[in-house]
Scaffold this motif. Structure first.
Motif: not given
Length: 157
Positions: A35-36, A38, A40, A85-86, A156
């Motif tokens: 994640q960077e 907003k 993914l 991941e989220l 995201i």
């Protein structure tokens, strides 16, 4: 309810006769997703199914129709990594981009038809939020001679 709500996605997959598998672990020195801000970025995934991987050259021993299904299986693995991941797919706003790589015979030219397996499933699950930019390319080989590998970028919250 978000179009990316886990329960809604599971229900839609069940309607399609599909099920999201556990996320496959990375096979080398990398992570499944980063994640960077907003965005993914999901590492390339392949057609892993309960018995292993789908292998072969598309346009030779693997048909377009078979490889289309392999791209769908690969999409389920991408979604599984995203959810891990989220914590929940409800954090996804939209699918931004996919890169689809096809392990193709030298004279094969229908790469987009194979990667439609991924694109069609994403749009089926998420509607307009699943429409994305895309590249579909042929490769001389892929790791382990898998038929397809797909990576994904999602916006995201």
């Amino acid at each position: 309810m978000s179009p990316f709500d886990d329960a809604a996605i599971a229900a839609r997959l069940a309607e399609l006769g599909l099920q999201m598998p556990p996320p496959p672990p990375p096979s080398a020195n990398y992570v499944g997703a980063v994640q960077e801000g907003k965005l993914l970025f999901v590492s390339g995934q392949g057609p892993v199914f309960p018995g292993g991987y789908h292998h072969g050259k598309v346009g030779a021993e693997v048909s377009i129709e078979q490889a289309y299904e392999h791209a769908r299986v690969t999409t389920l693995n991408l979604l599984s990594v995203m959810r891990q991941e989220l914590g929940s797919l409800s954090r996804v706003r939209r699918i931004v981009k996919i890169l689809g790589m096809v392990n193709a015979a030298p004279d094969f030219v229908a790469h987009p038809l194979v990667i439609n397996g991924c694109s069609d499933l994403l749009v089926s699950l998420f509607g307009e939020h699943g429409r994305h930019a895309r590249s579909a390319v042929g490769m001389g080989s892929l790791p382990g001679q898998i038929t397809v590998e797909i990576e994904l970028i999602a916006a995201i919250d």
